[in-house]
Design a protein around this motif. Structure first.
Motif, PDB file in Angstrom:
ATOM      1  N   SER A  12       0.830  -1.204   0.000  1.00 28.82           N
ATOM      2  CA  SER A  12       0.000   0.000   0.000  1.00 28.82           C
ATOM      3  C   SER A  12       0.862   1.250   0.000  1.00 28.82           C
ATOM      4  O   SER A  12       2.042   1.210   0.345  1.00 28.82           O
ATOM      5  CB  SER A  12      -0.944   0.017   1.211  1.00 28.82           C
ATOM      6  N   LEU A  13       0.237   2.342  -0.390  1.00 25.25           N
ATOM      7  CA  LEU A  13       0.860   3.653  -0.300  1.00 25.25           C
ATOM      8  C   LEU A  13      -0.240   4.680  -0.145  1.00 25.25           C
ATOM      9  O   LEU A  13      -1.388   4.443  -0.515  1.00 25.25           O
ATOM     10  CB  LEU A  13       1.726   3.951  -1.528  1.00 25.25           C
ATOM     11  N   GLN A  14       0.112   5.790   0.443  1.00 24.12           N
ATOM     12  CA  GLN A  14      -0.823   6.902   0.600  1.00 24.12           C
ATOM     13  C   GLN A  14      -0.562   7.885  -0.533  1.00 24.12           C
ATOM     14  O   GLN A  14       0.584   8.243  -0.794  1.00 24.12           O
ATOM     15  CB  GLN A  14      -0.615   7.608   1.939  1.00 24.12           C
ATOM     16  N   PHE A  15      -1.621   8.303  -1.212  1.00 24.81           N
ATOM     17  CA  PHE A  15      -1.488   9.297  -2.277  1.00 24.81           C
ATOM     18  C   PHE A  15      -2.529  10.374  -2.027  1.00 24.81           C
ATOM     19  O   PHE A  15      -3.713  10.077  -1.916  1.00 24.81           O
ATOM     20  CB  PHE A  15      -1.701   8.655  -3.652  1.00 24.81           C
ATOM     21  N   HIS A  16      -2.067  11.600  -1.910  1.00 25.26           N
ATOM     22  CA  HIS A  16      -2.975  12.723  -1.653  1.00 25.26           C
ATOM     23  C   HIS A  16      -3.406  13.303  -3.000  1.00 25.26           C
ATOM     24  O   HIS A  16      -2.695  14.111  -3.589  1.00 25.26           O
ATOM     25  CB  HIS A  16      -2.279  13.773  -0.807  1.00 25.26           C
ATOM     26  N   PHE A  17      -4.563  12.870  -3.472  1.00 21.59           N
ATOM     27  CA  PHE A  17      -5.069  13.353  -4.752  1.00 21.59           C
ATOM     28  C   PHE A  17      -5.355  14.847  -4.673  1.00 21.59           C
ATOM     29  O   PHE A  17      -5.885  15.328  -3.670  1.00 21.59           O
ATOM     30  CB  PHE A  17      -6.349  12.609  -5.157  1.00 21.59           C
ATOM     31  N   PRO A  18      -5.009  15.596  -5.716  1.00 22.01           N
ATOM     32  CA  PRO A  18      -5.273  17.041  -5.715  1.00 22.01           C
ATOM     33  C   PRO A  18      -6.756  17.337  -5.506  1.00 22.01           C
ATOM     34  O   PRO A  18      -7.625  16.681  -6.082  1.00 22.01           O
ATOM     35  CB  PRO A  18      -4.836  17.481  -7.121  1.00 22.01           C
ATOM     36  N   GLY A  19      -7.017  18.287  -4.646  1.00 22.50           N
ATOM     37  CA  GLY A  19      -8.391  18.688  -4.383  1.00 22.50           C
ATOM     38  C   GLY A  19      -9.084  17.862  -3.312  1.00 22.50           C
ATOM     39  O   GLY A  19     -10.189  18.193  -2.901  1.00 22.50           O
ATOM     40  N   GLU A  20      -8.458  16.797  -2.872  1.00 18.60           N
ATOM     41  CA  GLU A  20      -9.039  15.961  -1.827  1.00 18.60           C
ATOM     42  C   GLU A  20      -8.579  16.456  -0.458  1.00 18.60           C
ATOM     43  O   GLU A  20      -7.473  16.985  -0.317  1.00 18.60           O
ATOM     44  CB  GLU A  20      -8.639  14.493  -2.003  1.00 18.60           C
ATOM     45  N   GLU A  21      -9.407  16.242   0.535  1.00 15.28           N
ATOM     46  CA  GLU A  21      -9.111  16.718   1.882  1.00 15.28           C
ATOM     47  C   GLU A  21      -7.952  15.959   2.533  1.00 15.28           C
ATOM     48  O   GLU A  21      -7.102  16.538   3.187  1.00 15.28           O
ATOM     49  CB  GLU A  21     -10.371  16.571   2.735  1.00 15.28           C
ATOM     50  N   LYS A  22      -7.939  14.636   2.347  1.00 13.70           N
ATOM     51  CA  LYS A  22      -6.872  13.840   2.959  1.00 13.70           C
ATOM     52  C   LYS A  22      -6.361  12.799   1.964  1.00 13.70           C
ATOM     53  O   LYS A  22      -6.966  12.566   0.919  1.00 13.70           O
ATOM     54  CB  LYS A  22      -7.351  13.179   4.245  1.00 13.70           C
ATOM     55  N   ALA A  23      -5.262  12.176   2.322  1.00 15.57           N
ATOM     56  CA  ALA A  23      -4.634  11.184   1.449  1.00 15.57           C
ATOM     57  C   ALA A  23      -5.505   9.929   1.337  1.00 15.57           C
ATOM     58  O   ALA A  23      -6.255   9.592   2.248  1.00 15.57           O
ATOM     59  CB  ALA A  23      -3.263  10.810   1.988  1.00 15.57           C
TER      60      ALA A  23
END
Length: 140
Positions: free
Chosen positions: A102-113
């Protein structure tokens, strides 16, 4: 129906070529959102409705995220295109595990990763994606 990895990668490459003809995919992998694939599968149909399927592609210039069809497994519309410099700051908490990495990806415009779970079938692509994006190998 796109079920072979090579077919999926070709379809993603064609979609990328249609928006940026001079860019070339480096690594593409499929991911499933949600806390844990084990938990989501234990919830049955309800769990499957709570997750989203994506194809994440590292190119020479950007990171492209396609939505994946639940039925045909084909790449659908492009939902995010993130320049490499920005994408390097949006990825974190990379965990390489025997079956589901797994990995965390903070999508643009989203509040959290968003947690992206990657099955072992796509591990070679994940092992190319992370160093290609961050410049650092994945810790095992």
């Amino acid at each position: 129906m796109a079920i072979r990895k090579s077919t999926i990668q070709e379809q993603v490459a064609q979609a990328i070529a249609s928006i940026e003809p001079n860019d070339r995919p480096v690594a593409t992998f499929q991911s499933i959102t949600g806390p844990s694939p084990w938990l989501m599968s234990s919830l049955g149909l309800i769990g499957q409705l709570l997750v989203k399927y994506y194809y994440v592609t590292l190119t020479e210039r950007v990171v492209v995220v396609h939505r994946a069809s639940r039925l045909s497994n084909r790449p659908q519309e492009i939902v995010y295109v993130v320049p490499l410099e920005q994408a390097r700051t949006l990825v974190g908490d990379i965990r390489r595990n025997p079956l589901w990495s797994s990995l965390q990806f903070h999508f643009p415009g989203e509040e959290k990763a968003t947690r992206l779970n990657v099955h072992r079938y796509w591990r070679a692509e994940l092992d190319t994606f992370v160093p290609g994006l961050t410049g650092q190998p994945i810790a095992s």
